[in-house]
Design an enzyme around this catalytic site. Structure first.
Site: not given
Ligand code: NAD
Length: 519
Positions: A200, A249, A304, A404
């Site tokens: 995205r 996530s 996060c 969340e």
């Molecule tokens: P997301 O999990 O949707 O995407 C993250 C990455 O995983 C992307 O590159 C995406 O292409 C891939 N992805 C997405 N769904 C997938 C699946 N089902 N199987 C395999 N790969 C997949 O997360 P997002 O919406 O981009 O980010 C938001 C989330 O990230 C929130 O839950 C937030 O709390 C978390 N986050 C955590 C931290 C931390 O350090 N703990 C920091 C930033 C964000």
């Protein structure tokens, strides 16, 4: 020489790295030092979240392209891992300067693709830059250990060495900071790196890659692929990849942790959160309310470490009306507009999800003290905006507490005592961050010792550690055993070789075989 190289690199960046080369209308892959157009037939649109206009397209890389990227990493590892540590350090010293010189350019791309305000986007870059600056201390961070004379004529010493090809999978919410938690630390240790940015918000990573190339990183040391599940599976399965850093996530993070670990890889997985801010009645009211509002609604709650859950203890309950007044005063607008405090959410789906979680709170008995669902932003009517929202009277069984939300929604619970607040937080599945607001040292000490959360702020609402420490989210917010950046980051990206050597004087040579364990 370094100065001249740096100026040349800077000119190159300014002259050639304009957005149209790498980003628009299609995002390129970065394979073996070249920005190349994908041959794929599958493309995803990138939207400006403030308008929902398409601002670019990102490919789902083909298997051949992903293989070419991984092969390039493998080939480059042979020489990069043998490149002197001082040379690697020089590249990252140039890199940090190049990022510094281009903060505003990077921020513009972040705001365009992600939506956060320009000032906040600059903060995103700045916090990533600090990790790059810290990576420049690699010469101290990679030192091994020695112990001379462990027995007669015998010394033991350790080398800290790179592990091979490493990979990073990033989320949408920090397009600069989180990729910069990943490849600079991995690469400065002598590993080569395969990045998969969030589909995205790929633009910022592409600019960062160009800058790294312009800083002198050899071809193949960083490769970038794009895509969703197929790209993630590729990273989890490819045998050359030794370690995976994931942030995102829980759904994706658990999956990647399991699949990558099963394939013998190291995995560190930073995941979701529900961060509680405990407000004690003795806290400095002005300071606390401002901190709470900023940390709940900044970046539209898409952090996060957003402080998304307040627990008002005792008489601090009376502060609710003022909390609402301050939250109301925030200006919701497109991130590139002057004075904007709260930008849009990443997508219409994210907006619908946040709105339905707000409604679930109402349906389950919470009090909606501030409703941001019908906010209208003049000139940006099609954007994914939700205004600051406050749900009070929330209890732990409600869906809005359990999930969340990842939007500009502050949920408020109440507690009669600090013990009650701690017990509530320790029952929550997440352990990313928390904060306590108090003027009492003993209260703060009790809290920091008893609360089971990995990162704690005392009068600090978003306690993200600086890179000389590590990002230490715990429990449901983390899988793995070695955290991101700081000493732990270096540990994650290196392995230890331990050498025990004996150099005896001629007259001390063994006269017969030693068949028992030496004691
Ligand atoms: P997301 O999990 O949707 O995407 C993250 C990455 O995983 C992307 O590159 C995406 O292409 C891939 N992805 C997405 N769904 C997938 C699946 N089902 N199987 C395999 N790969 C997949 O997360 P997002 O919406 O981009 O980010 C938001 C989330 O990230 C929130 O839950 C937030 O709390 C978390 N986050 C955590 C931290 C931390 O350090 N703990 C920091 C930033 C964000």
């Amino acid at each position: 020489v370094a100065g001249a190289a740096f100026r040349a690199a800077n000119r190159l960046f300014n002259n050639h790295c304009n957005l149209t080369v790498i980003l628009q209308p299609t995002t390129k892959l970065f394979i073996d030092g070249k920005f190349v157009e994908s041959n794929t037939s599958e493309w995803l649109d990138i939207h400006n979240p403030a308008t929902n206009e398409v601002v670019g397209r990102v490919p789902k890389a083909t298997q051949e392209e992903m293989l070419a990227a991984a092969d390039s990493c493998s080939r480059a590892f042979q020489s990069w891992s043998e490149t002197s540590i001082l040379s690697r350090q020089q590249i990252f010293l140039r890199y940090q300067q190049l990022i510094k010189d281009n903060v505003k350019e990077l921020a513009k791309v972040i705001t365009l693709e992600q939506g956060k305000t320009l000032a906040d986007a600059e903060g995103d870059v700045f916090r990533g830059l600090q990790v790059v600056e810290h990576a420049c201390s690699v010469t101290s961070l990679m030192l091994g250990e020695t112990l001379p004379s462990i027995t007669k004529d015998m010394d033991t010493y350790t080398y800290r060495l790179p592990i091979g090809v490493c990979a990073g999978i990033a989320p949408f919410n920090f397009p600069a900071m989180i990729p910069l938690w990943m490849f600079p630390i991995g690469m400065v240790c002598g590993n080569t790196y395969l990045m998969k940015p969030s589909e995205r918000v790929p633009g910022c990573t592409m600019l960062l890659a160009k800058m790294l190339q312009d800083s002198g990183a050899p071809d193949g040391t960083l490769n970038i692929i794009h895509g969703q599940h197929a790209a993630v599976n590729f990273v989890c399965d490819h045998p050359a990849i030794k370690a995976i850093s994931f942030v995102g996530s829980n759904q994706a993070g658990e999956y990647i942790y399991e699949r990558g670990s099963k394939n013998g890889k190291r995995v560190q997985s930073n995941m979701g959160a529900k961060n509680h801010g405990v407000v004690m009645p003795d806290a400095n009211k002005e300071n606390t309310l401002n901190q709470l509002v900023g940390a709940a609604f900044g970046a539209a709650g898409q952090r996060c470490m957003a402080l998304s859950t307040a627990i008002l203890v005792g008489e601090a309950r009376d502060w609710l009306p003022e909390l609402v007044e301050r939250s109301k005063a925030l200006r919701v607008n497109s991130g590139d507009q002057p004075g904007a405090d709260v930008g849009p959410l990443i997508s219409p789906e994210a907006k619908d999800r946040v709105n339905s979680l707000i409604q679930s709170g109402v349906d389950e008995g919470a009090k909606l003290l501030l409703d941001g669902r019908n906010v209208r932003v003049k000139g940006y009517e099609k954007g994914n905006f939700v205004g600051p929202t406050i749900l009070a009277g929330v209890s732990p069984e409600m869906t809005c507490y359990k999930e969340e939300i990842f939007g500009p929604v502050l949920i408020v619970l109440e507690a009669d005592s600090l013990d009650e607040a701690i017990s509530l937080i320790n029952r929550n599945k997440y352990g990313n961050g928390t904060a306590i607001f108090t003027t009492n040292g003993a209260t703060a000490r009790k809290y920091t010792h008893e609360v089971d959360v990995g990162q704690i702020g005392v009068n600090v609402p978003i306690p993200v550690p600086l890179p000389m420490f590590s990002f230490t989210g715990s429990r449901g917010s983390f899988r793995g055993d070695t955290n991101f950046y700081g000493k732990q980051g270096i540990q994650f990206y290196t392995q230890i070789k331990t050498v025990t050597s004996q150099w005896k004087a001629e007259d001390a040579t063994l006269k017969s075989p030693a068949v028992t364990m030496p004691t």
